[in-house]
Design a protein around this motif. Structure first.
Motif, PDB file in Angstrom:
ATOM      1  N   ASP A 188     -12.324  -5.650  12.470  1.00  0.00           N
ATOM      2  CA  ASP A 188     -10.895  -5.889  12.275  1.00  0.00           C
ATOM      3  C   ASP A 188     -10.626  -7.143  11.447  1.00  0.00           C
ATOM      4  OD1 ASP A 188     -10.434  -3.663  13.772  1.00  0.00           O
ATOM      5  OD2 ASP A 188      -9.982  -4.736  15.619  1.00  0.00           O
ATOM      6  N   LYS A 189     -11.453  -8.148  11.629  1.00  0.00           N
ATOM      7  CA  LYS A 189     -11.248  -9.429  10.953  1.00  0.00           C
ATOM      8  C   LYS A 189     -11.382  -9.299   9.443  1.00  0.00           C
ATOM      9  CE  LYS A 189     -13.075 -14.162  10.778  1.00  0.00           C
ATOM     10  NZ  LYS A 189     -14.069 -15.101  11.356  1.00  0.00           N
ATOM     11  N   HIS A 190     -12.268  -8.394   8.982  1.00  0.00           N
ATOM     12  CA  HIS A 190     -12.576  -8.317   7.551  1.00  0.00           C
ATOM     13  C   HIS A 190     -12.103  -7.032   6.881  1.00  0.00           C
ATOM     14  CE1 HIS A 190     -15.151 -11.864   7.882  1.00  0.00           C
ATOM     15  NE2 HIS A 190     -15.738 -11.310   8.926  1.00  0.00           N
ATOM     16  N   SER A 191     -11.925  -5.954   7.657  1.00  0.00           N
ATOM     17  CA  SER A 191     -11.768  -4.635   7.043  1.00  0.00           C
ATOM     18  C   SER A 191     -10.545  -4.529   6.142  1.00  0.00           C
ATOM     19  CB  SER A 191     -11.695  -3.562   8.137  1.00  0.00           C
ATOM     20  OG  SER A 191     -10.585  -3.786   8.992  1.00  0.00           O
ATOM     21  N   HIS A 192      -9.444  -5.125   6.526  1.00  0.00           N
ATOM     22  CA  HIS A 192      -8.219  -4.949   5.745  1.00  0.00           C
ATOM     23  C   HIS A 192      -8.288  -5.645   4.386  1.00  0.00           C
ATOM     24  CE1 HIS A 192      -6.052  -2.935   8.970  1.00  0.00           C
ATOM     25  NE2 HIS A 192      -6.578  -3.811   9.806  1.00  0.00           N
ATOM     26  N   GLY A 193      -9.164  -6.625   4.260  1.00  0.00           N
ATOM     27  CA  GLY A 193      -9.287  -7.317   2.978  1.00  0.00           C
ATOM     28  C   GLY A 193     -10.498  -6.915   2.176  1.00  0.00           C
ATOM     29  N   MET A 194     -11.236  -5.865   2.634  1.00  0.00           N
ATOM     30  CA  MET A 194     -12.492  -5.529   1.979  1.00  0.00           C
ATOM     31  C   MET A 194     -12.298  -4.987   0.571  1.00  0.00           C
ATOM     32  SD  MET A 194     -15.169  -6.420   3.558  1.00  0.00           S
ATOM     33  CE  MET A 194     -16.436  -5.411   2.839  1.00  0.00           C
TER      34      MET A 194
ATOM     35  N   LEU B 224     -18.903  -0.570  -2.368  1.00  0.00           N
ATOM     36  CA  LEU B 224     -18.134  -1.205  -1.303  1.00  0.00           C
ATOM     37  C   LEU B 224     -16.644  -0.900  -1.454  1.00  0.00           C
ATOM     38  CD1 LEU B 224     -18.613  -3.089   1.138  1.00  0.00           C
ATOM     39  CD2 LEU B 224     -18.096  -5.013  -0.381  1.00  0.00           C
ATOM     40  N   LEU B 225     -16.157  -0.930  -2.681  1.00  0.00           N
ATOM     41  CA  LEU B 225     -14.751  -0.601  -2.931  1.00  0.00           C
ATOM     42  C   LEU B 225     -14.479   0.864  -2.580  1.00  0.00           C
ATOM     43  CD1 LEU B 225     -11.956  -1.319  -3.989  1.00  0.00           C
ATOM     44  CD2 LEU B 225     -12.790  -0.902  -6.324  1.00  0.00           C
TER      45      LEU B 225
ATOM     46  N   SER C   7     -14.334   1.331   1.209  1.00  0.00           N
ATOM     47  CA  SER C   7     -13.084   0.829   1.773  1.00  0.00           C
ATOM     48  C   SER C   7     -11.942   1.813   1.532  1.00  0.00           C
ATOM     49  CB  SER C   7     -12.760  -0.539   1.170  1.00  0.00           C
ATOM     50  OG  SER C   7     -11.548  -1.039   1.688  1.00  0.00           O
ATOM     51  N   LEU C   8     -11.862   2.338   0.324  1.00  0.00           N
ATOM     52  CA  LEU C   8     -10.801   3.297  -0.010  1.00  0.00           C
ATOM     53  C   LEU C   8     -10.977   4.602   0.761  1.00  0.00           C
ATOM     54  CD1 LEU C   8     -10.702   2.652  -3.859  1.00  0.00           C
ATOM     55  CD2 LEU C   8      -8.919   2.027  -2.208  1.00  0.00           C
ATOM     56  N   LEU C   9     -12.227   5.036   0.927  1.00  0.00           N
ATOM     57  CA  LEU C   9     -12.501   6.261   1.676  1.00  0.00           C
ATOM     58  C   LEU C   9     -12.032   6.135   3.119  1.00  0.00           C
ATOM     59  CD1 LEU C   9     -13.875   9.001   2.230  1.00  0.00           C
ATOM     60  CD2 LEU C   9     -16.042   7.767   2.442  1.00  0.00           C
TER      61      LEU C   9
ATOM     62  N   PHE D  69      -8.656   9.202  -1.076  1.00  0.00           N
ATOM     63  CA  PHE D  69      -9.821   9.979  -1.447  1.00  0.00           C
ATOM     64  C   PHE D  69     -10.072  10.012  -2.956  1.00  0.00           C
ATOM     65  CE2 PHE D  69      -9.663  12.774   2.635  1.00  0.00           C
ATOM     66  CZ  PHE D  69     -10.135  11.686   3.359  1.00  0.00           C
ATOM     67  N   ASP D  70      -9.039  10.197  -3.748  1.00  0.00           N
ATOM     68  CA  ASP D  70      -9.243  10.304  -5.195  1.00  0.00           C
ATOM     69  C   ASP D  70      -9.803   9.009  -5.772  1.00  0.00           C
ATOM     70  OD1 ASP D  70      -8.343  12.894  -5.180  1.00  0.00           O
ATOM     71  OD2 ASP D  70      -6.281  12.371  -5.727  1.00  0.00           O
ATOM     72  N   GLU D  71      -9.210   7.867  -5.382  1.00  0.00           N
ATOM     73  CA  GLU D  71      -9.700   6.582  -5.892  1.00  0.00           C
ATOM     74  C   GLU D  71     -11.111   6.307  -5.398  1.00  0.00           C
ATOM     75  OE1 GLU D  71      -6.887   7.216  -4.304  1.00  0.00           O
ATOM     76  OE2 GLU D  71      -5.279   5.794  -4.810  1.00  0.00           O
ATOM     77  N   ALA D  72     -11.378   6.667  -4.144  1.00  0.00           N
ATOM     78  CA  ALA D  72     -12.716   6.455  -3.590  1.00  0.00           C
ATOM     79  C   ALA D  72     -13.761   7.234  -4.375  1.00  0.00           C
ATOM     80  CB  ALA D  72     -12.747   6.869  -2.122  1.00  0.00           C
ATOM     81  N   ALA D  73     -13.443   8.471  -4.723  1.00  0.00           N
ATOM     82  CA  ALA D  73     -14.406   9.297  -5.460  1.00  0.00           C
ATOM     83  C   ALA D  73     -14.803   8.642  -6.774  1.00  0.00           C
ATOM     84  CB  ALA D  73     -13.808  10.681  -5.712  1.00  0.00           C
ATOM     85  N   GLY D  74     -13.825   8.124  -7.513  1.00  0.00           N
ATOM     86  CA  GLY D  74     -14.134   7.491  -8.793  1.00  0.00           C
ATOM     87  C   GLY D  74     -15.040   6.279  -8.628  1.00  0.00           C
ATOM     88  N   CYS D  75     -14.777   5.464  -7.620  1.00  0.00           N
ATOM     89  CA  CYS D  75     -15.591   4.265  -7.385  1.00  0.00           C
ATOM     90  C   CYS D  75     -17.016   4.637  -6.993  1.00  0.00           C
ATOM     91  CB  CYS D  75     -14.965   3.408  -6.291  1.00  0.00           C
ATOM     92  SG  CYS D  75     -13.343   2.739  -6.708  1.00  0.00           S
ATOM     93  N   LEU D  76     -17.154   5.584  -6.090  1.00  0.00           N
ATOM     94  CA  LEU D  76     -18.483   5.971  -5.618  1.00  0.00           C
ATOM     95  C   LEU D  76     -19.295   6.633  -6.722  1.00  0.00           C
ATOM     96  CD1 LEU D  76     -17.397   7.327  -2.125  1.00  0.00           C
ATOM     97  CD2 LEU D  76     -18.663   5.211  -2.565  1.00  0.00           C
TER      98      LEU D  76
END
Length: 650
Positions: A407-413, A439-440, A443-445, A450-457
């Motif tokens: 919780d401490k880190h996840s929202h800013g990852m 990592l990006l 976090s998005l996933l 989902f769409d942004e996560a796919a591009g990063c991965l």
């Protein structure tokens, strides 16, 4: 109780009375019972059962045959057996609930128990149940997957059993079990080497030579050991072999038996540098057992005996571990920096990799992981792209996962990952860029983008492809998970195959194999195939027994495993995985960890027949996932709560 045996033969026993073999002269009646023995909860829908028994008939004709066959099975046994051999409940047909014992089920439950306890006695009890190939006289096509899986389970269990016996010093028994392993899998190189090793350690060198000649296609390692048997002094060879056994147990995360093996090696004479190394290895095993007193004793002896700068650097690295284990993280950081500097000057590439990995862990424990990573970028720049740093970045993925679920880190990852990407681009490190993109994407996933996560991965996999072959499994794993979440199941398999190929060559397989199998099991659950999901869970257990495990990287396996076992009616295994999930949740702080534990507990409650408790657990899981910002998993937990309220297992 009705006792049904399928391993090595087909035999049915009621109490002390065996049903005569001639009772099963009709193929259909025997096949009906055999299929139900292997079915989840020993039940199957009528239409599916009929299609399995008579795949070439129309549904109507197969259904007619099924009714007649059920009637025939019920007439096979005299009434004094006091049990209905086959029950019909609605559109389900099954064996009598609570009245059957099946050797296949007992075998698999025994292996699961043995892996949890790492007890040679438990392995002995489980492997003794495997009396031979599953229904060896039957050639039905539906049997082949079951037969293959059970044989694979048996071979893996024998390997694990023999490893424990060897490390504990039960050499004659280890040789016996290893011969069973080779009989089941003659080209298994690990078993070939183990047989020669245990015979040599037992002083049976001539027998080891004969065993080598009997091997089917001995591998390179077995050939090398055979040469060593002929030319090296027995005492020195035994000391080196005990050291090898200890190393293997350490790699499997079995520090208790590693301690035993290193102790056996230290009882033998040898040159001071070799004895110093064994003391250092014994200290590492004792640290893994949280035995600081014994670790200190061995470290002191290692320091007294060694003059090698590289070995001294390794000892400093253990001093760093000793410091962080007792909570002195500042001292651990100073020592880890010294160990890394000395490893760079005097050590091997493996030494430097271990030192870099230690730095990752210490900076994480000091709550300065991101700052430590940026310092590493500034210090090493494009040099991070070398193979030496692959191991350290596998650890970065592990620590990154912990931050994603904290919780401490996840929202800013996501923002942290973008800043890291900018810095990695500035210093022209492809490896760091690949990590940042992954990592990006993760976090998005988790937040449902989902769409942004796919591009990063996908970008991460492209960058990893230009690096060494043993890195970059995590973005492929996340792409497989993303495909399952989107229900694009044709994309899951290719992504998992890529992840598996990388993991097979990776030095940190213990971090990745649990995630490979957890993702496969999740996809199978989404497809409505809990039996295949359980197969992936069993594969994860075998991989952990061989390579060791990581609590945080294996966390997602347990809720999936509990759900899969609940779906096939195995309440004991569902409960065991719920307990493991609760243990992990207690070790890490964050709503996501608790959410996974609650989901696993909900599945265990369903398996125990308590849908009301299951619904409460799933609703709590959904709330915790929402608190963590994990939109998809919150929605899934809500659906599970709704289905539990309707009395559904899945």
């Amino acid at each position: 109780m009705v006792r049904l045996e399928l391993l090595g033969r087909f035999r049915v026993t009621y109490g002390e009375t065996a049903v005569p073999d001639e009772t099963w002269t009709r193929r259909d009646t025997a096949a009906l019972v055999k299929i139900l023995c292997l079915a989840p909860r020993h039940r199957m829908r009528r239409d599916r059962l009929a299609a399995t028994l008579w795949p070439g008939l129309t549904p109507q004709a197969a259904a007619t045959n099924l009714r007649r066959t059920v009637h025939l099975v019920r007439r096979l046994y005299p009434g004094h057996y006091d049990v209905v051999p086959v029950e019909s409940v609605g559109d389900m047909i099954g064996l009598p609930a609570g009245r059957v014992w099946v050797d296949v089920v007992a075998f698999r439950s025994g292996i699961a128990q043995a892996r949890r306890t790492r007890s040679p006695q438990a392995y002995a009890a489980a492997t003794d149940l495997y009396r031979g190939t599953l229904l060896p006289d039957d050639g039905d096509e539906w049997l082949h997957p079951h037969r293959t899986d059970l044989h694979r389970d048996f071979v893996a269990a024998l390997e694990e059993y023999a490893s424990l016996l060897e490390a504990a010093g039960h050499l004659d028994e280890a040789a016996r079990v290893t011969r069973l392993h080779l009989a089941a899998d003659p080209v298994a190189e690990a078993a070939q080497v183990r047989l020669l090793r245990v015979l040599a350690l037992a002083g049976r060198r001539e027998e080891a030579t004969r065993a080598y000649r009997d091997l089917t296609a001995p591998g390179a390692e077995a050939q090398h050991l055979h040469t060593e048997l002929r030319v090296r002094h027995p005492a020195r060879l035994s000391a080196l072999l005990w050291e090898q056994v200890g190393d293997l147990r350490m790699a499997a995360g079995d520090t208790r038996h590693a301690v035993s093996a290193y102790r056996s090696g230290l009882e033998l004479p040898g040159p001071a540098p070799e004895v110093a190394r064994r003391h250092r290895l014994a200290a590492a095993a004792h640290l893994g057992e949280n035995d600081d007193e014994q670790a200190e004793r061995h470290l002191g002896l290692a320091e007294e005996l060694t003059t090698d700068p590289a070995e001294q650097a390794r000892i400093v690295g253990l001093r760093a571990e000793q410091a962080w284990r007792r909570g002195d993280v500042d001292t651990a950081l100073c020592l880890a920096e010294v160990a890394r500097a000395h490893a760079g000057m005097y050590g091997t590439a493996a030494d430097l990799a271990r030192a870099e990995e230690a730095m990752v862990l210490v900076t994480h424990l000091r709550d300065g992981w991101r700052e430590g990573l940026e310092a590493e970028l500034s210090r090493s720049g494009a040099a991070l792209d070398g193979a030496t740093f692959g191991h350290a970045f596998e650890r970065h993925h592990c620590v990154g996962l912990r931050h994603l679920l904290c919780d401490k880190h996840s929202h800013g990852m996501a923002e942290d990952a973008r800043q890291l990407l900018t810095r990695a681009t500035d210093v022209r490190s492809v490896r760091a860029q690949a990590f940042a993109w992954c990592l990006l994407g993760e976090s998005l996933l988790l937040r449902g983008h989902f769409d942004e996560a796919a591009g990063c991965l996908e970008r991460s996999t492209e960058l990893h492809a230009g690096l060494d072959v043993n890195c970059g499994a995590v973005p492929w794993l996340r792409l497989a998970e993303l495909a399952a979440c989107r229900r694009r199941f044709d994309e899951v398999g290719p992504a998992l195959r890529q992840a598996s190929a990388i993991t097979a060559a990776a030095p940190a397989a213990r971090h990745t194999w649990p995630r490979v199998h957890a993702t496969a099991a999740f996809a199978r659950l989404e497809l409505g195939e809990p039996e295949l999901a359980v197969r992936s869970v069993r594969a994860a257990a075998a991989a952990t027994a061989r390579h060791g495990g990581c609590q945080s990287c294996g966390a997602s396996l347990h809720p999936v495993a509990a759900e899969a076992y609940a779906a096939i009616g195995d309440a004991a295994q569902a409960r065991a995985h719920a307990a493991s999930a609760a243990e992990i949740a207690a070790a890490f702080t964050g709503s996501a960890w608790q959410a996974m534990a609650e989901a696993a507990a909900g599945s265990a409650a369903l398996a125990a027949g308590d849908p009301e408790a299951a619904g409460r657990r799933f609703r709590t899981s959904a709330e915790l996932h929402e608190e963590a910002g994990q939109v998809y998993w919150a929605g899934r937990a809500h659906r599970q709560a709704t289905m539990a309220a309707r009395g559904h297992v899945v």
